[in-house]
Design an enzyme around this catalytic site. Structure first.
Site, PDB file in Angstrom:
ATOM      1  N   ARG A  15      56.161   7.441  57.062  1.00 57.96           N
ATOM      2  CA  ARG A  15      55.742   6.038  56.949  1.00 57.96           C
ATOM      3  C   ARG A  15      54.285   5.868  56.517  1.00 57.96           C
ATOM      4  NH1 ARG A  15      58.671   4.509  62.385  1.00 57.96           N
ATOM      5  NH2 ARG A  15      58.643   6.765  62.382  1.00 57.96           N
ATOM      6  N   GLN A  72      56.984  25.286  63.359  1.00 60.59           N
ATOM      7  CA  GLN A  72      58.333  24.742  63.488  1.00 60.59           C
ATOM      8  C   GLN A  72      58.827  24.539  62.053  1.00 60.59           C
ATOM      9  OE1 GLN A  72      58.671  20.662  64.682  1.00 60.59           O
ATOM     10  NE2 GLN A  72      60.669  20.949  65.621  1.00 60.59           N
ATOM     11  N   GLY A  77      63.120  17.619  65.973  1.00 60.04           N
ATOM     12  CA  GLY A  77      62.865  16.771  67.138  1.00 60.04           C
ATOM     13  C   GLY A  77      61.812  17.354  68.068  1.00 60.04           C
ATOM     14  N   GLY A 139      60.890   4.992  72.838  1.00 66.04           N
ATOM     15  CA  GLY A 139      61.842   5.357  73.877  1.00 66.04           C
ATOM     16  C   GLY A 139      61.629   4.406  75.062  1.00 66.04           C
ATOM     17  N   ASN A 169      57.915   4.737  76.474  1.00 64.05           N
ATOM     18  CA  ASN A 169      57.328   6.067  76.605  1.00 64.05           C
ATOM     19  C   ASN A 169      56.200   6.248  75.596  1.00 64.05           C
ATOM     20  OD1 ASN A 169      57.022   8.853  77.062  1.00 64.05           O
ATOM     21  ND2 ASN A 169      58.592   9.349  75.532  1.00 64.05           N
ATOM     22  N   TYR A 364      12.648  10.221  39.167  1.00 65.93           N
ATOM     23  CA  TYR A 364      13.724  11.181  39.390  1.00 65.93           C
ATOM     24  C   TYR A 364      13.080  12.540  39.636  1.00 65.93           C
ATOM     25  CZ  TYR A 364      17.260  14.658  38.773  1.00 65.93           C
ATOM     26  OH  TYR A 364      18.062  15.747  39.006  1.00 65.93           O
ATOM     27  N   ASN A 375       0.399  12.861  44.769  1.00 65.56           N
ATOM     28  CA  ASN A 375       0.668  11.469  44.449  1.00 65.56           C
ATOM     29  C   ASN A 375       1.492  11.428  43.170  1.00 65.56           C
ATOM     30  OD1 ASN A 375      -0.335   8.531  45.158  1.00 65.56           O
ATOM     31  ND2 ASN A 375      -0.150   8.760  42.937  1.00 65.56           N
ATOM     32  N   ASN A 384      14.764  18.162  34.161  1.00 63.63           N
ATOM     33  CA  ASN A 384      15.195  19.471  34.681  1.00 63.63           C
ATOM     34  C   ASN A 384      16.341  20.085  33.893  1.00 63.63           C
ATOM     35  OD1 ASN A 384      16.891  17.402  35.580  1.00 63.63           O
ATOM     36  ND2 ASN A 384      17.557  18.580  37.352  1.00 63.63           N
ATOM     37  N   ALA A 421      -1.459   8.965  32.353  1.00 63.71           N
ATOM     38  CA  ALA A 421      -0.254   8.135  32.233  1.00 63.71           C
ATOM     39  C   ALA A 421       0.477   8.477  30.946  1.00 63.71           C
ATOM     40  CB  ALA A 421      -0.641   6.667  32.234  1.00 63.71           C
TER      41      ALA A 421
HETATM   42  C1  UD1 Z   1      58.572   9.765  70.376  1.00 66.43           C
HETATM   43  C2  UD1 Z   1      59.336   9.741  71.714  1.00 66.43           C
HETATM   44  C3  UD1 Z   1      59.505   8.300  72.167  1.00 66.43           C
HETATM   45  C4  UD1 Z   1      58.149   7.624  72.292  1.00 66.43           C
HETATM   46  C5  UD1 Z   1      57.412   7.716  70.942  1.00 66.43           C
HETATM   47  C6  UD1 Z   1      55.995   7.192  71.107  1.00 66.43           C
HETATM   48  C7  UD1 Z   1      60.845  11.657  71.700  1.00 66.43           C
HETATM   49  C8  UD1 Z   1      62.256  12.106  71.501  1.00 66.43           C
HETATM   50  N1  UD1 Z   1      60.629  10.349  71.508  1.00 66.43           N
HETATM   51  O1  UD1 Z   1      59.406   9.184  69.405  1.00 66.43           O
HETATM   52  O2  UD1 Z   1      60.146   8.268  73.418  1.00 66.43           O
HETATM   53  O3  UD1 Z   1      58.315   6.271  72.661  1.00 66.43           O
HETATM   54  O4  UD1 Z   1      57.337   9.079  70.538  1.00 66.43           O
HETATM   55  O5  UD1 Z   1      55.336   7.221  69.892  1.00 66.43           O
HETATM   56  O6  UD1 Z   1      60.007  12.460  72.019  1.00 66.43           O
HETATM   57  N2  UD1 Z   1      57.094  16.209  66.043  1.00 66.43           N
HETATM   58  C9  UD1 Z   1      57.155  17.561  65.765  1.00 66.43           C
HETATM   59  N3  UD1 Z   1      58.359  18.086  65.411  1.00 66.43           N
HETATM   60  C10 UD1 Z   1      59.487  17.367  65.350  1.00 66.43           C
HETATM   61  C11 UD1 Z   1      59.403  15.977  65.638  1.00 66.43           C
HETATM   62  C12 UD1 Z   1      58.210  15.419  65.992  1.00 66.43           C
HETATM   63  O7  UD1 Z   1      56.161  18.263  65.813  1.00 66.43           O
HETATM   64  O8  UD1 Z   1      60.540  17.942  65.032  1.00 66.43           O
HETATM   65  C13 UD1 Z   1      55.775  15.629  66.396  1.00 66.43           C
HETATM   66  C14 UD1 Z   1      55.302  14.656  65.335  1.00 66.43           C
HETATM   67  O9  UD1 Z   1      54.499  15.330  64.366  1.00 66.43           O
HETATM   68  C15 UD1 Z   1      54.484  13.664  66.160  1.00 66.43           C
HETATM   69  C16 UD1 Z   1      55.172  13.679  67.514  1.00 66.43           C
HETATM   70  O10 UD1 Z   1      55.919  14.868  67.568  1.00 66.43           O
HETATM   71  O11 UD1 Z   1      53.166  14.095  66.338  1.00 66.43           O
HETATM   72  C17 UD1 Z   1      56.067  12.471  67.724  1.00 66.43           C
HETATM   73  O12 UD1 Z   1      57.097  12.464  66.796  1.00 66.43           O
HETATM   74  P1  UD1 Z   1      57.786  11.153  66.269  1.00 66.43           P
HETATM   75  O13 UD1 Z   1      58.853  11.516  65.334  1.00 66.43           O
HETATM   76  O14 UD1 Z   1      56.741  10.212  65.815  1.00 66.43           O
HETATM   77  O15 UD1 Z   1      58.427  10.601  67.636  1.00 66.43           O
HETATM   78  P2  UD1 Z   1      59.097   9.224  67.834  1.00 66.43           P
HETATM   79  O16 UD1 Z   1      60.420   9.208  67.147  1.00 66.43           O
HETATM   80  O17 UD1 Z   1      58.154   8.140  67.509  1.00 66.43           O
END
Ligand code: UD1
Length: 457
Positions: A15, A72, A77, A139, A169, A364, A375, A384, A421
């Site tokens: 996004r 990763q 997730g 969440g 959350n 300059y 001065n 230069n 000058a």
């Molecule tokens: C997450 C929370 C949600 C909370 C929200 C707040 C979970 C399942 N959900 O959702 O409850 O309200 O954040 O902003 O945790 N990331 C990884 N690897 C992945 C996925 C994510 O490193 O596979 C990292 C992202 O780079 C980021 C963070 O985790 O820094 C959060 O990921 P994002 O996808 O923004 O989580 P949300 O779906 O917003």
């Protein structure tokens, strides 16, 4: 108990509509993840692990080698992301704090409070919750009739009723390490194939473990950055914190909203920052200075008692009691010794200007070394560049350069010499001599007849 921290930073952040990994977008002059690292470093964690994925090398380069990294490869997730840190943390018995690299506003104070409560209550999991104006996308926190947290339901899985819950959350979680890993393995992927870290809460509650939910003192700490709109919000909060920190340490900021200061900048006591001043990067300003209005300093060192008016200063060093401006530009490699006066419309780069020297008007000075108490008359220029290479100009102590002197480098002007000058100096001028004309000829020793001719101080 020792704490280890894991910062999740593998996502691209679609996004943001950017090729740059989200966590590297700058907030108050630093990649946003650096703010998270700084907040957690305040707790002196035993280990600090960063989970990287999109833009691995860029993120590592930005943060440096003092942290542990795990990759990763596929972003499956937050639960899957945390699992990547298992081999580095398992069996250490630490409390594990999980943070998001895109939540730059969290403070050490709040993290400390979460850890204290988590340990005091012997919770298996502690989470941070808050109430945003619009809970969509977050969440939602499910509580039972007694008000106990019983789980987190992600937007994708939430019923219409659950979508109406206002408490959400933040993403920050704290775990007992011994409990975490075996349970993390048990998480099943959701409908979109993602392993939700938040599913751990329901598991803990089922097993009768204690789950604790806390809120930050200031809910703005919970702001995550998902879009450039959030980025601008985070920027505004951190900049205000920086200004407040400086004001509390004895810096006057005449108009805080128009004064932009990176979180890396240092400013000494009794310095006054006037409106529309921008201080960036590794800039350090001493005490008792007057900076601005309308000045922009980047990666520059400024000693005590300096005055800078309406000027741009980049990669420069100013010793004490230096005056610059209005409307001058100091470029990288400029070093002004104490008491130097640089006036209006002067550009200087890669040059040392000795103590007490004055470059008052329209000059300059590039690739030059000027001695003390020189001065420099109005309109003086170091020529230069010969079209191919740069050459140096040396001007020794107590030289008087008449207005509009052209110093065709490489050239040197000996101590105590003078130029008339409009001189075009193509050859070295011996100490104590007077040179004039175009190209300038040396005309014996300095005499009083040309003194002050057309020269300005
Ligand atoms: C997450 C929370 C949600 C909370 C929200 C707040 C979970 C399942 N959900 O959702 O409850 O309200 O954040 O902003 O945790 N990331 C990884 N690897 C992945 C996925 C994510 O490193 O596979 C990292 C992202 O780079 C980021 C963070 O985790 O820094 C959060 O990921 P994002 O996808 O923004 O989580 P949300 O779906 O917003």
């Amino acid at each position: 108990m020792e704490v280890s921290a894991v910062i999740l930073a593998a996502g691209q952040g679609t996004r943001m509509k950017s090729k740059r990994p989200k966590v590297l977008h700058p907030v108050a002059g630093e990649p946003m993840i650096k703010h998270v690292v700084r907040a957690v470093s305040g707790l002196h964690p035993h280990r600090l692990v960063v989970v990287v994925g999109y833009g691995v090398e860029e993120v590592r380069r930005a943060l440096g080698d003092e942290y542990l990294y795990v990759e990763q490869e596929e972003q499956l997730g937050t639960g899957h992301a945390l699992l990547q840190a298992r081999q580095l943390l398992e069996g250490k018995g630490d409390t594990v704090l999980v943070l998001f690299g895109d939540h730059p506003l969290i403070t050490t104070k709040t993290l400390g409070r979460i850890l204290d409560e988590h340990e005091k209550e012997s919770a298996a999991i502690t989470i941070l919750t808050f109430h945003p104006p619009d809970p969509t996308g977050y969440g939602r926190i499910r509580r039972d009739r007694a008000g106990q947290v019983v789980g987190i339901v992600e937007e994708a899985a939430a019923s219409e009723e659950e979508k109406g819950i206002g408490e959400v959350n933040d993403g920050l979680l704290c775990f007992q390490e011994g409990w975490l890993w075996p349970h993390l393995e048990k998480i099943e992927p959701g409908s979109q194939g993602e392993y939700y870290l938040t599913d751990l809460l329901a598991l803990a509650v089922e097993e009768g473990e204690r789950v604790l939910a806390l809120s930050p003192e200031d809910e703005e700490e919970a702001l995550g950055v998902d879009s450039r709109i959030d980025l601008a919000r985070a920027e505004a909060v951190i900049r205000q914190r920086v200004r407040e920190r400086l004001m509390l340490s004895g810096v006057t900021i005449v108009d805080p909203p128009s004064t932009f200061i990176d979180s890396t900048v240092r400013v000494g006591e009794d310095t006054v920052l006037h409106p529309q001043t921008i201080l960036e990067g590794e800039t350090a300003i001493g005490g008792g200075c007057s900076i601005g209005p309308g000045s922009h300093l980047r990666d520059s060192k400024v000693g005590d008692g300096c005055t800078i008016l309406h000027s741009l200063i980049e990669g420069a060093t100013l010793e004490e009691k230096v005056h610059v401006g209005p409307f001058s530009h100091l470029r990288p490699g400029t070093h002004l010794a104490s008491g130097v006066h640089v006036g209006n419309f002067v550009e200087i780069k890669e040059s040392y200007i000795g103590p007490g020297t004055k470059v008052g008007h329209f000059s300059y000075i590039g690739d030059a070394t000027l001695g003390r108490e020189v001065n420099v008359g109005a309109g003086t220029i170091t020529c230069n560049y010969d079209g191919e290479r740069k050459h140096r100009t040396i001007v020794e102590d107590h030289v008087f350069l008449g207005s509009d002197t052209m110093l065709v480098a490489p050239v040197s002007i000996g101590a105590g010499a003078k130029t008339g000058a409009g001189s075009v100096v193509t050859k070295d001028v011996p100490p104590g001599s007077l040179a004039y004309g175009a190209p300038a000829r040396v005309k014996g020793k300095v005499k009083s007849e040309l003194e002050g001719e057309g020269s300005h101080s």
